[in-house]
Design an enzyme around this catalytic site. Structure first.
Site, short mmCIF file in Angstrom:
data_model
loop_
_atom_site.label_atom_id
_atom_site.label_comp_id
_atom_site.label_asym_id
_atom_site.label_seq_id
_atom_site.Cartn_x
_atom_site.Cartn_y
_atom_site.Cartn_z
N LYS A 13 38.31 49.04 32.35
CA LYS A 13 38.32 49.37 33.78
C LYS A 13 37.45 50.62 34.03
O LYS A 13 37.32 51.48 33.14
CB LYS A 13 39.74 49.58 34.31
N LYS A 18 37.69 57.46 35.70
CA LYS A 18 37.08 58.78 35.91
C LYS A 18 37.08 59.62 34.65
O LYS A 18 36.34 60.58 34.56
CB LYS A 18 37.78 59.51 37.06
N LYS A 39 45.77 55.48 25.78
CA LYS A 39 45.41 56.90 25.78
C LYS A 39 45.78 57.61 24.50
O LYS A 39 45.26 58.69 24.22
CB LYS A 39 46.03 57.62 27.00
P1 ATP Z 1 42.13 58.30 34.31
O1 ATP Z 1 40.91 57.64 33.82
O2 ATP Z 1 42.07 59.79 34.31
O3 ATP Z 1 43.39 57.75 33.71
P2 ATP Z 1 41.92 56.67 36.64
O4 ATP Z 1 40.51 56.65 37.06
O5 ATP Z 1 42.51 55.49 35.99
O6 ATP Z 1 42.21 57.98 35.82
P3 ATP Z 1 44.23 57.30 38.27
O7 ATP Z 1 44.42 58.63 38.89
O8 ATP Z 1 45.03 57.02 37.06
O9 ATP Z 1 42.71 57.02 37.95
O10 ATP Z 1 44.47 56.17 39.35
C1 ATP Z 1 44.57 56.35 40.72
C2 ATP Z 1 44.70 55.00 41.37
O11 ATP Z 1 43.46 54.31 41.29
C3 ATP Z 1 45.75 54.09 40.72
O12 ATP Z 1 46.42 53.38 41.73
C4 ATP Z 1 44.94 53.16 39.89
O13 ATP Z 1 45.57 51.93 39.69
C5 ATP Z 1 43.68 53.02 40.72
N1 ATP Z 1 42.53 52.70 39.89
C6 ATP Z 1 42.03 53.47 38.89
N2 ATP Z 1 40.96 52.89 38.33
C7 ATP Z 1 40.80 51.71 38.99
C8 ATP Z 1 39.87 50.64 38.86
N3 ATP Z 1 38.91 50.70 37.95
N4 ATP Z 1 39.97 49.59 39.69
C9 ATP Z 1 40.93 49.54 40.63
N5 ATP Z 1 41.85 50.50 40.80
C10 ATP Z 1 41.80 51.59 39.99
#
Ligand code: ATP
Ligand code: LTN
Length: 327
Positions: free
Chosen positions: A192, A195, A111
């Site tokens: 990955k 969002k 990040k």
């Molecule tokens: P950002 O992109 O804003 O960092 P994010 O989409 O990674 O957000 P988080 O709020 O950080 O989402 O994650 C919430 C939960 O969802 C965490 O437990 C994270 O491990 C899980 N998670 C996020 N993206 C994935 C993915 N692509 N596959 C599986 N689990 C995920």
């Protein structure tokens, strides 16, 4: 009863990755554990957020928790910022963490890469996450694969505190799904699904309308070749779609491979899209009902009161053991 805690950031639209990697397990664990599920707004502001968007996303994530099947009568659902013990223990955990270990965190490296200025909150983010978990003495923490490293750090900080000041914190375990712990981006299977990706075609949002879901999946990048085979190393794109499919149906990975043998990708991709639509449609309906009911504020207040009550004795004991004068 063993305890569970997890959190999701209101940093954008929740994706299918969040659902498969984390939320589904929240729903499952609430039947056997005392659960705390938070919208981690204080983590979200470690990168710039537009205030109106943050407010809307926070309410949306809380409503999605309930729409996904979390029962607010069973589990405590709350906003992290509504329970001030998180900020307080977060600071104490910051004082226990080392620059070197925070510098090694891959989420921080990703990040902050290429940014001219990087907020200190993004750097100390894992110390706040450790506080989130340790406040409730959580035994299990359901997360996706990307959070494993933060969980390791939480365990190290808990152990460091316990040896330096006296036994207080439970050492938590990550709870990670075997398949689907890392749903990949639809436009690039080396990243990955996230969002906060600026390209909405890279993720399925939980609130995407059915036609948008169909379009995004039909455009999803696929590996060359035509064999539908789960082989994340050599066929990362198709394997990602298989993970999505198996999670959105009762069909196992082996059954999926057998079903599409010799058929190429076309029919397979269509079926994946229909399975995703069928999984998300009822959730979307419940989401609309909850938003319209105007009840979100009520269950968040109830959740915060329960969480504050559970967290207070741990924070007090942490302060006492560290040598703070208690009021
Ligand atoms: P950002 O992109 O804003 O960092 P994010 O989409 O990674 O957000 P988080 O709020 O950080 O989402 O994650 C919430 C939960 O969802 C965490 O437990 C994270 O491990 C899980 N998670 C996020 N993206 C994935 C993915 N692509 N596959 C599986 N689990 C995920
Ligand atoms: N860092 C996590 C969100 C998060 C969390 C937590 C997860 C904040 N506090 C406590 C589990 C337990 C993320 O980025 N997904």
């Amino acid at each position: 009863m063993k305890k569970v805690l997890s959190g999701i950031q209101p940093s954008g639209q929740l994706t299918l990755g969040n659902y498969i990697g984390a939320m589904r397990n929240f729903v499952k664990l609430q039947h056997t554990h005392r659960c705390f599920f938070m919208v981690v707004d204080m983590h979200a502001v470690t990168v710039p957020q537009e205030p109106a968007a943050l407010r809307e996303q926070s309410e949306a994530v809380a409503a999605l928790f309930i729409a996904a099947g979390i029962d607010p009568a069973k589990s405590s659902v709350f906003m992290q910022s509504h329970v001030s013990a998180h900020a307080e223990l977060g600071w104490l955990m910051t004082t226990l963490s080392y620059m070197g270990e925070l510098e090694r965190m891959t989420q921080f490296k990703d990040k902050s890469a290429g940014k001219e200025s990087v907020g200190t909150g993004l750097f100390t983010y894992p110390a706040l996450m450790a506080a989130d978990i340790l406040l409730y003495n959580a035994d299990q923490v359901p997360v996706g694969d990307d959070q494993k490293q933060h969980l390791e750090l939480t365990r190290d900080l808990a152990h460091r505190f316990n040896t330096r000041f006296g036994e207080l914190f439970t050492i938590p375990e990550p709870y990670i799904p075997e398949v689907g712990a890392r749903i990949m981006s639809l436009d690039d299977a080396s990243k990955k699904m996230s969002k906060s990706n600026p390209n909405p075609g890279s993720y399925i949002a939980l609130l995407d309308p059915p036609d948008v879901i169909r379009k995004k999946l039909s455009r999803a990048v696929t590996d060359s070749g035509r064999e539908v085979k789960y082989d994340p190393k050599n066929k990362p794109e198709i394997s990602n779609l298989i993970s999505i499919y198996t999670h959105c149906s009762d069909i196992s990975v082996a059954e999926i491979e057998a079903k599409y043998e010799g058929q190429g990708y076309g029919a397979f991709k269509k079926d994946v899209a229909e399975a995703v639509v069928a999984t998300l449609e009822p959730l979307q309906q419940r989401y609309r009902d909850i938003r319209e009911s105007g009840e979100i504020g009520n269950f968040l207040r109830k959740g915060a009161a329960e969480a504050a009550e559970a967290a207070a004795p741990t924070l007090r004991e942490a302060k006492r053991l560290m040598g703070f004068l208690l009021p």
